[in-house]
Write an enzyme that holds these catalytic residues in place. Structure first.
Site, PDB file in Angstrom:
ATOM      1  N   ARG A   1     -21.987   0.543  94.023  1.00 23.91           N
ATOM      2  CA  ARG A   1     -22.233  -0.309  92.710  1.00 23.91           C
ATOM      3  C   ARG A   1     -23.233  -1.283  93.022  1.00 23.91           C
ATOM      4  O   ARG A   1     -23.830  -1.473  93.975  1.00 23.91           O
ATOM      5  CB  ARG A   1     -20.944  -1.142  92.187  1.00 23.91           C
ATOM      6  CG  ARG A   1     -19.939  -1.813  93.380  1.00 23.91           C
ATOM      7  CD  ARG A   1     -19.331  -2.902  93.039  1.00 23.91           C
ATOM      8  NE  ARG A   1     -20.117  -3.727  92.148  1.00 23.91           N
ATOM      9  CZ  ARG A   1     -21.012  -4.891  92.606  1.00 23.91           C
ATOM     10  NH1 ARG A   1     -21.074  -4.862  94.005  1.00 23.91           N
ATOM     11  NH2 ARG A   1     -21.614  -5.734  92.134  1.00 23.91           N
ATOM     12  N   GLY A   2     -23.601  -1.926  91.732  1.00 22.91           N
ATOM     13  CA  GLY A   2     -24.675  -2.994  91.716  1.00 22.91           C
ATOM     14  C   GLY A   2     -25.888  -2.332  91.407  1.00 22.91           C
ATOM     15  O   GLY A   2     -26.311  -1.214  91.727  1.00 22.91           O
ATOM     16  N   ALA A   3     -26.747  -2.608  90.273  1.00 24.46           N
ATOM     17  CA  ALA A   3     -27.803  -2.215  90.041  1.00 24.46           C
ATOM     18  C   ALA A   3     -28.874  -1.557  90.984  1.00 24.46           C
ATOM     19  O   ALA A   3     -29.045  -0.413  90.921  1.00 24.46           O
ATOM     20  CB  ALA A   3     -28.450  -2.980  88.970  1.00 24.46           C
TER      21      ALA A   3
ATOM     22  N   ARG B   1     -23.988   6.449  85.574  1.00 22.76           N
ATOM     23  CA  ARG B   1     -23.716   5.223  84.836  1.00 22.76           C
ATOM     24  C   ARG B   1     -24.961   4.989  83.941  1.00 22.76           C
ATOM     25  O   ARG B   1     -26.096   5.192  84.247  1.00 22.76           O
ATOM     26  CB  ARG B   1     -23.480   4.084  85.915  1.00 22.76           C
ATOM     27  CG  ARG B   1     -22.281   4.209  86.590  1.00 22.76           C
ATOM     28  CD  ARG B   1     -21.845   2.961  87.396  1.00 22.76           C
ATOM     29  NE  ARG B   1     -21.412   1.952  86.468  1.00 22.76           N
ATOM     30  CZ  ARG B   1     -20.982   0.693  86.978  1.00 22.76           C
ATOM     31  NH1 ARG B   1     -21.594   0.181  88.230  1.00 22.76           N
ATOM     32  NH2 ARG B   1     -20.559  -0.247  86.145  1.00 22.76           N
TER      33      ARG B   1
ATOM     34  N   GLN C   1     -15.312  -8.236  90.821  1.00 19.56           N
ATOM     35  CA  GLN C   1     -16.137  -8.049  91.876  1.00 19.56           C
ATOM     36  C   GLN C   1     -16.590  -9.494  92.505  1.00 19.56           C
ATOM     37  O   GLN C   1     -17.071  -9.684  93.601  1.00 19.56           O
ATOM     38  CB  GLN C   1     -17.534  -7.630  91.237  1.00 19.56           C
ATOM     39  CG  GLN C   1     -17.322  -6.163  90.817  1.00 19.56           C
ATOM     40  CD  GLN C   1     -17.011  -5.808  89.488  1.00 19.56           C
ATOM     41  OE1 GLN C   1     -16.199  -6.647  88.870  1.00 19.56           O
ATOM     42  NE2 GLN C   1     -17.327  -4.675  88.871  1.00 19.56           N
TER      43      GLN C   1
ATOM     44  N   ASP D   1     -28.543  -6.183  85.175  1.00 21.57           N
ATOM     45  CA  ASP D   1     -28.323  -4.605  85.166  1.00 21.57           C
ATOM     46  C   ASP D   1     -29.550  -3.932  84.620  1.00 21.57           C
ATOM     47  O   ASP D   1     -30.099  -2.850  84.621  1.00 21.57           O
ATOM     48  CB  ASP D   1     -27.319  -3.942  84.733  1.00 21.57           C
ATOM     49  CG  ASP D   1     -26.202  -4.257  85.586  1.00 21.57           C
ATOM     50  OD1 ASP D   1     -25.487  -5.340  85.897  1.00 21.57           O
ATOM     51  OD2 ASP D   1     -25.847  -3.372  86.487  1.00 21.57           O
TER      52      ASP D   1
ATOM     53  N   ASN E   1     -25.873  -7.644  81.972  1.00 19.07           N
ATOM     54  CA  ASN E   1     -25.180  -8.055  83.106  1.00 19.07           C
ATOM     55  C   ASN E   1     -23.704  -7.832  82.676  1.00 19.07           C
ATOM     56  O   ASN E   1     -23.159  -7.575  82.053  1.00 19.07           O
ATOM     57  CB  ASN E   1     -25.474  -9.612  83.782  1.00 19.07           C
ATOM     58  CG  ASN E   1     -25.084  -9.504  85.241  1.00 19.07           C
ATOM     59  OD1 ASN E   1     -25.431  -8.743  85.945  1.00 19.07           O
ATOM     60  ND2 ASN E   1     -24.554 -10.902  85.573  1.00 19.07           N
ATOM     61  N   LYS E   2     -22.982  -8.148  84.100  1.00 24.61           N
ATOM     62  CA  LYS E   2     -21.531  -7.969  83.984  1.00 24.61           C
ATOM     63  C   LYS E   2     -20.918  -8.645  82.878  1.00 24.61           C
ATOM     64  O   LYS E   2     -21.339  -9.724  82.664  1.00 24.61           O
ATOM     65  CB  LYS E   2     -20.932  -8.302  85.347  1.00 24.61           C
ATOM     66  CG  LYS E   2     -19.363  -8.238  85.489  1.00 24.61           C
ATOM     67  CD  LYS E   2     -19.056  -6.853  85.007  1.00 24.61           C
ATOM     68  CE  LYS E   2     -19.562  -5.745  86.082  1.00 24.61           C
ATOM     69  NZ  LYS E   2     -19.206  -4.235  85.639  1.00 24.61           N
TER      70      LYS E   2
END
Ligand code: MRU
Length: 336
Positions: free
Chosen positions: A49-51, A86, A187, A228, A238-239
């Site tokens: 995960r993570g852009a 995604r 996270q 992101d 973002n998240k």
């Protein structure tokens, strides 16, 4: 392919491994990811995960598939499947478009492998550049708040926002990091706290709803978060929870900075309204893992990301520049 090592991804001859981030912090289990169909599942489950990292992992998976003898058609299909795994982080589309460009140009196997390796190496360098620029903003003795995980677990290098934090710590400027737990998938609590502990960086874990109190009490001097996707006008996704933090930071006069490499900038999105926001399963909100605390029948809203308007951004830390909110609003991103 050459050997590559990052905190959550490694390439060994003929094999690609990812650290299963759903199992952290208690278990460090490595999963094979050299088959693109398997990698699509890892990306969707957030094992990787993570852009920036999902783009890097997808490119390397595709290169492994080519190395294993996949046909042109199979490679094209795998590229499309990975690209669609995604929807919000543009780094994934950017990495797949770059690989597709090489394939469409009739590249050799060696060219494809070189491209994937370059995507990895470039991400490492981008993280370093953001750390240098961003850490210069941090003043001695500051406590910095971060959300989600924008660290080494989310990139091939030292991270974006957490890379900045790490460099500020190494420069002796950082008092401590306040780590938002980051509901619903935690996270911050599971991953950022794990990273900071390994780095011996002083930190305190809080639930998301505690940030406002700490800001009012003067215990937060700066907010640093990842991104992101950054739209052309500086709005960014973002998240989920980032927007709320930005509103709180603005109310308390606290500087607020997204940190992102240029691979996260999407000039085709004029503003935040054009950024697609992933919605995830209701179970992620009703409970965690096997534990459920809400009624199974209660309807749920579960967007994985939110959009923060540029009006709330003090400055955006990129690898190649730091742009103030005013510079972003005046179209600064398209002039870089
Ligand atoms: O759903 P996730 O865990 O992939 O979301 C990650 C984030 O929102 C990060 O802040 C973002 O990708 C930046 S990572 C350097």
């Amino acid at each position: 392919m050459k050997e590559l090592h990052a905190l959550a991804l490694k390439v060994e001859p003929g094999r690609l491994w990812i650290l299963d981030q759903t199992r952290l912090p208690d278990e460090e289990r490595w999963l094979e990811g050299h088959e693109p169909t398997v990698m699509v599942g890892h990306i969707q489950r957030l094992s990787v995960r993570g852009a920036p990292l999902i783009g890097v992992a997808a490119a390397l998976s595709l290169a492994c598939f080519a190395e294993a003898g996949a046909s042109e058609r199979a490679l094209a299909e795998a590229c499309a499947a990975l690209r669609g795994a995604r929807p919000t982080a543009v780094n994934l589309m950017w990495a797949m478009d770059r690989m597709k460009g090489v394939m469409d140009a009739g590249a050799s196997l060696a060219d494809l492998i070189r491209e994937a390796e370059a995507i990895f190496d470039e991400d490492v360098a981008l993280c370093e550049a953001m750390a240098v620029r961003g850490s210069a903003l941090v003043q001695p003795g500051e406590s910095v708040l971060t959300h989600c995980n924008a660290g080494a677990l989310a990139t091939a290098g030292i991270g974006t926002a957490v890379g900045v934090i790490r460099r500020a710590f190494e420069l002796g400027k950082l008092r401590q990091v306040l780590v938002d737990e980051t509901r619903p998938l935690l996270q911050g609590a599971r991953l950022t706290a794990w990273e900071l502990l390994r780095l011996d960086i002083p930190h305190t874990l809080i639930t998301d709803s505690m940030a406002a109190i700490l800001m009012r009490e003067g215990r937060v001097q700066r907010v640093l978060v990842g991104a992101d996707r950054v739209a052309a006008n500086g709005d960014f996704a973002n998240k989920v929870g980032t927007y709320g933090l930005a509103v709180q930071a603005a109310h308390h006069g606290i500087p607020f900075h997204p940190v992102a490499p240029w691979t996260t900038v999407d000039l085709d999105c004029p503003d935040g309204r054009a950024i697609p926001i992933e919605e995830r399963r209701a179970e992620e909100v009703r409970g965690y893992g096997d534990l459920r605390w809400a009624p199974a029948a209660s309807p749920v809203f579960n967007p994985a990301f939110d959009v923060t308007p540029v009006a709330l951004v003090t400055s955006l830390v990129l690898d190649r520049a730091v742009l103030t909110g005013d510079q972003l609003r005046e179209g600064g991103l398209s002039q870089l």
